[in-house]
Design a protein around this motif. Structure first.
Motif, short mmCIF file in Angstrom:
data_model
loop_
_atom_site.label_atom_id
_atom_site.label_comp_id
_atom_site.label_asym_id
_atom_site.label_seq_id
_atom_site.Cartn_x
_atom_site.Cartn_y
_atom_site.Cartn_z
N MET A 37 0.79 -1.25 0.15
CA MET A 37 0.15 -0.02 -0.06
C MET A 37 0.99 1.35 -0.15
N ASP A 38 0.62 2.16 -0.96
CA ASP A 38 1.31 3.35 -1.31
C ASP A 38 0.57 4.44 -0.27
N THR A 39 1.08 4.64 0.85
CA THR A 39 0.20 5.86 1.61
C THR A 39 0.38 6.98 1.30
N ASP A 40 1.20 7.27 0.35
CA ASP A 40 1.17 8.83 -0.33
C ASP A 40 0.21 9.02 -1.26
N GLN A 41 -0.29 8.08 -2.09
CA GLN A 41 -1.27 8.11 -3.05
C GLN A 41 -2.58 7.33 -2.68
N MET A 42 -2.39 6.64 -1.41
CA MET A 42 -3.57 5.69 -1.02
C MET A 42 -3.91 4.73 -2.36
N GLN A 43 -2.93 3.98 -2.38
CA GLN A 43 -3.01 3.03 -3.64
C GLN A 43 -2.57 1.83 -3.16
N ILE A 44 -3.30 0.70 -3.53
CA ILE A 44 -2.89 -0.77 -3.34
C ILE A 44 -2.29 -1.39 -4.67
N THR A 45 -1.25 -2.10 -4.41
CA THR A 45 -0.81 -2.87 -5.52
C THR A 45 -0.71 -4.36 -5.15
N ILE A 46 -1.23 -5.21 -5.76
CA ILE A 46 -1.13 -6.70 -5.78
C ILE A 46 -0.26 -7.28 -6.76
N SER A 47 0.56 -8.26 -6.60
CA SER A 47 1.33 -8.91 -7.52
C SER A 47 1.46 -10.36 -7.28
N VAL A 435 6.18 0.01 -12.31
CA VAL A 435 7.20 0.68 -11.26
C VAL A 435 6.08 1.03 -9.97
N SER A 436 6.68 0.79 -9.09
CA SER A 436 5.83 1.31 -7.83
C SER A 436 6.49 2.54 -7.04
N ALA A 437 5.61 3.08 -6.19
CA ALA A 437 5.85 4.39 -5.62
C ALA A 437 7.34 4.27 -4.58
N ASP A 438 7.50 3.09 -4.17
CA ASP A 438 8.57 3.00 -3.32
C ASP A 438 10.13 2.50 -4.14
N ASP A 439 10.04 2.43 -5.45
CA ASP A 439 11.05 2.31 -6.27
C ASP A 439 11.80 3.71 -6.58
N TRP A 440 13.29 3.46 -6.44
CA TRP A 440 14.01 4.67 -6.57
C TRP A 440 13.93 5.44 -8.16
N MET A 441 13.43 4.75 -8.92
CA MET A 441 13.04 5.42 -10.30
C MET A 441 11.56 6.11 -10.31
N TYR A 442 10.99 5.95 -9.37
CA TYR A 442 9.51 6.35 -9.61
C TYR A 442 9.26 7.85 -9.88
N PRO A 443 10.02 8.61 -8.89
CA PRO A 443 9.85 10.08 -9.28
C PRO A 443 10.17 10.64 -10.64
N TYR A 444 11.16 9.81 -11.27
CA TYR A 444 11.81 10.41 -12.44
C TYR A 444 10.59 9.95 -13.39
N ILE A 445 10.17 8.59 -13.38
CA ILE A 445 9.18 8.32 -14.48
C ILE A 445 7.72 8.97 -14.22
N ALA A 446 7.49 9.25 -13.08
CA ALA A 446 6.48 10.06 -12.77
C ALA A 446 6.27 11.39 -13.38
N ALA A 447 7.42 12.10 -13.35
CA ALA A 447 7.66 13.59 -13.72
C ALA A 447 7.46 13.45 -15.38
N ALA A 448 8.18 12.36 -16.06
CA ALA A 448 8.22 12.20 -17.20
C ALA A 448 6.82 12.08 -17.91
N GLN A 449 6.01 11.04 -17.22
CA GLN A 449 4.77 10.89 -17.58
C GLN A 449 3.67 12.00 -17.54
N LYS A 450 3.94 12.70 -16.50
CA LYS A 450 3.09 13.92 -16.17
C LYS A 450 3.20 15.08 -17.31
N TYR A 451 4.57 15.05 -17.81
CA TYR A 451 5.02 16.21 -18.61
C TYR A 451 4.88 15.76 -20.31
N ALA A 452 4.36 14.18 -20.20
CA ALA A 452 4.40 13.55 -21.45
C ALA A 452 5.76 13.71 -22.40
N VAL A 453 6.76 13.69 -21.78
CA VAL A 453 8.04 13.63 -22.63
C VAL A 453 8.61 12.23 -22.70
#
Length: 556
Positions: A37-47, A435-453
């Motif tokens: 559970m990602d408590t920042d985004q209130m999101q659950i991931t099951i795998s 990619v999960s919110a606790d992965d080191w690369m998450y903030p970079y992928i999230a930023a790239a996705q947000k700005y469609a780059v």
């Protein structure tokens, strides 16, 4: 007190299906690898994986509250040989919930189920606010220990360290990461990542013997960057002795010093076993941790042997080795006339300037050595690599190599270019399933996705762990640089690559624009090789040239 209002949160990462857990009792049932559970985004991931399945299966997931009311239901596919990863938003009221999961392979009467606890978003924010308000490492440690359960920070790793005498050290070391975070504030994911690493370090302090230290090294070595030590030719032969030394190390391991302590233990064990002829090679391998006076090539064999034998068979660390080695080299220098230049290193991965055995004179200026010792393998990119390294954008390895011809992963290059063009965004969210919110690369992928780059390899996946292709490196670079205001207008040209027909439609125009600007070139025979994997040297050259263009310089 907030502490009394916040209830315990579900374990963020736990193996939920095993014989010992008593949850899944038949081979036909669904195997769940993790529920997070990602408590920042209130999101659950099951795998997990559906057993013995080689075709797509529909999987149903439902969540009920304590009153057994259905509060969430969905279905998804497990397409890759039964493997799946599914995320969904879950912003319900605080309380206990039960997740039910079943597929065609799971008997309807016995679906997999797991109970977890959720705290309110306001409770999470209040706890984080207190943690972020801590003005010192000690105060931070107190708050983290108090709220670890409420914020879902519990795990086998954290729990072991937090119940030991090293709990406060681990928390204080994690506190040192705060200044590097966006806005200088911890999110739950960033807090867990910082604590995970600092707790891994503390396991070495808790190791009771060499065998346990070896297991810790095998399990967490890559995460801590210790796997790079294996490149030393001395490592495997001395591994047992190294791990025994680690277990008996009197110095308390700290996050900012454990790599040096680890390297020093390798050095000690290797030095003890080294013959006279191996000493020079050993000192060269570890020169980044010492400032050494070199042995001039003009010295006689007897004088060189005297220097080597000064250390061979000894068992001490860097300071004493540096002192004895330099004394022996200085003595040999004087016997030889003391008229030779020097080379040496010091201070971690970036060696200091070369020094002479005697005091330098104006006629003997200090010479700065290369940052990496293997750039001759890609000499054409050496200047670009050095510029990025000196700017703190790219890094090498513990053995002072850059490994220029090694492939670079999609997420690795994305991080470099996001940092270089200052596009971090702490509020960005990624919807990619790999990619999960606790992965080191998450903030970079999230930023790239947000700005469609930066595009993914498909609509659902970014392509984490895959080597970036040459054409995707161009597309990613162009879009990020253009959004950052870099002028990339190029004159059209009829000059095409000989393999133009295999360049993807989405990349063709960008590839030729960067070619016209001198930012990318073809390979041998005027091919572009668009589907080929990009190397660390190629990625460095493209990024360096884009930065030069941003700063008003010529890319070439």
């Amino acid at each position: 007190m907030i502490k009394n209002k916040i209830t315990a949160l579900l374990l963020c990462a736990a193996v939920l299906c095993s014989a010992s857990a008593g949850v899944c009792t038949a081979a036909e049932q669904t195997e769940v690898f993790a529920l997070r559970m990602d408590t920042d985004q209130m999101q659950i991931t099951i795998s997990g994986r559906l057993p013995n399945d080689e075709s797509a299966q529909r999987v149903a997931v439902q969540v009920k509250n304590e009153a057994e009311e259905l509060v969430y239901y969905s279905q998804f596919d497990a397409p890759h040989h039964g493997e799946y990863s599914f995320s969904f938003n879950f912003d319900e009221e605080a309380g206990d919930y039960t997740l039910f999961l079943k597929s065609d392979l799971t008997p309807a009467a016995v679906p997999f189920q797991h109970t977890f606890r959720v705290v309110s978003r306001s409770g999470i924010e209040a706890a984080l606010a207190e943690i972020n308000a801590a003005a010192s490492g000690a105060a931070f440690a107190e708050k983290v220990i108090a709220y670890q359960a409420a914020l879902g920070l519990s795990s086998e790793l954290l729990d072991r360290v937090f119940t030991s005498e090293y709990a406060q050290i681990a928390a204080e070391d994690a506190f040192s990461e705060k200044s590097a975070l966006p806005n200088g504030q911890f999110t739950v994911a960033a807090l867990k990542a910082a604590l995970d690493e600092s707790c891994m370090v503390q396991l070495f302090n808790l190791a009771e013997d060499g065998g346990e230290a070896a297991r810790i090294t095998d399990t967490y070595g890559a995460a801590l960057g210790l796997d790079t030590m294996a490149v030393y030719p001395w490592f495997e032969a001395q591994k047992s002795a190294v791990c025994e030394n680690l277990a008996n190390e009197p110095t308390v391991f700290r996050k900012n010093s454990y790599k040096r302590v680890f390297a020093e233990n390798i050095f000690k064990a290797a030095l003890r076993a080294a013959t006279g002829g191996q000493v020079l090679e050993l000192m060269s391998d570890f020169a980044g941790y010492m400032t050494l006076t070199p042995i001039p090539p003009a010295l006689s064999y007897a004088e060189q042997t005297a220097v080597k034998n000064a250390l061979a068979g000894q068992s001490y660390g860097f300071p004493r080795a540096e002192e004895d080695y330099n004394n022996a080299a200085a003595s040999a220098n004087k016997k030889n006339g003391g008229n030779n230049g020097g080379n040496g290193g010091g201070g971690g991965k970036s060696p200091s300037a070369y020094i002479s055995g005697d005091k330098p004179t104006p006629a003997e200026p200090l010479v700065k050595p290369p940052l990496f010792r293997d750039l001759s393998e890609a000499e054409w990119a050496a200047a670009d690599v050095t510029k990025l390294a000196e700017a703190g954008i790219i890094d090498g390895y513990e053995d002072r190599t850059f490994r220029p011809n090694q492939p670079i992963l999609r997420e690795e290059y994305l991080k470099l270019i996001i940092i270089a063009f200052d596009m971090q965004d702490s509020g960005a969210v990624s919807t990619f399933t790999d990619v999960s919110a606790d992965d080191w690369m998450y903030p970079y992928i999230a930023a790239a996705q947000k700005y469609a780059v930066a595009r993914g390899i498909n609509e659902r996946e970014f392509g984490v762990g895959q080597t970036i292709t040459r054409e995707d490196l161009c597309v990613m670079s162009y879009r990020i640089a253009a959004r950052s205001g870099v002028a990339l207008n190029a004159e059209p040209s009829d000059d095409t690559f000989t393999d133009d027909e295999i360049i993807s439609d989405y990349a063709r125009e960008i590839v030729y624009a960067l070619k016209s600007l001198g930012i990318v070139n073809g390979t041998d025979g005027a091919k572009f090789d668009p589907k080929g994997g990009a190397t660390r040297a190629e990625a460095s050259a493209v990024l360096s040239r884009l930065i030069a263009r941003k700063n008003g310089g010529n890319a070439q």
